[in-house]
Design an enzyme around this catalytic site. Sequence first.
Site, PDB file in Angstrom:
ATOM      1  N   TYR A  63       0.831  -1.200   0.000  1.00  0.00           N
ATOM      2  CA  TYR A  63       0.000   0.000   0.000  1.00  0.00           C
ATOM      3  C   TYR A  63       0.869   1.255   0.000  1.00  0.00           C
ATOM      4  CZ  TYR A  63      -3.948  -2.984   1.426  1.00  0.00           C
ATOM      5  OH  TYR A  63      -4.924  -3.954   1.509  1.00  0.00           O
ATOM      6  N   HIS A 133      -0.428 -11.744   1.592  1.00  0.00           N
ATOM      7  CA  HIS A 133      -1.423 -10.951   0.874  1.00  0.00           C
ATOM      8  C   HIS A 133      -2.133 -11.714  -0.240  1.00  0.00           C
ATOM      9  CE1 HIS A 133      -2.319  -6.458  -0.179  1.00  0.00           C
ATOM     10  NE2 HIS A 133      -3.421  -7.163  -0.007  1.00  0.00           N
TER      11      HIS A 133
END
Length: 228
Positions: A63, A133
């Site tokens: 991110y 992830h």
Amino acid sequence: RIHCVMHSLSTLLLAAVPRTKEIAPGVHMPTMSLGTCCGSDPSVGVAPWLASGGVGIDTANDYHDQPAIATALKATGAARDKIFLTTKVPAGVAALHGPGKLDCSLDPQRAVDVLKENLAQLRMTHVDLVLLHGPCELQGTAAAVDPAKANAAQWQGMQMALSSGLTRAIGVSNYNVTHLEALLAAPTTRVKPAVNQCQMSINGSAFCSPETGVCLHGPGHDDATIAF
């Protein structure tokens, strides 16, 4: 005005759901967290979220906002034990960021190293939850190693991080039943994923969906599913 609207909405939502769920022994995850993905600005969102009673903050290495979250948290003066911090190791999701962005390895240390990088960016000694992830199957034809073996190796690294105190719980994200079953069957898997974080919507998900199943139910399977 943005802060006021967010404060009101988050207060209503927090009041409408159970506060926590125990995902691992002694680890109580808030049932709602502030997700910082995809262009959100921690300098805008973190302070009103905490002020309205929010506890969970969900970020990730990919991110690219963890330093900003660290700055925002320091500005609020929030005590570490009043925050539930989730971060992620890219693993298979790295492949979605463009050619050459592969982060699946047969070396378990890779997951540990990325988590340590996350901690440095967050200015923390540990997080409460860290996730892989995405499964390495997301690499598709670009895979340089067997995806299932890479998943198992990266999970081994997550177990190493857990045992060394870098995180309080470990889980996965974007795994479907096939990925979960293979991971649980791996000889190096000693700790079951505490959670599986998946996208859930009326449009389903490209990675895992209610139709294909995101949780393993029955004897011995107790992973919780987080929707984003």
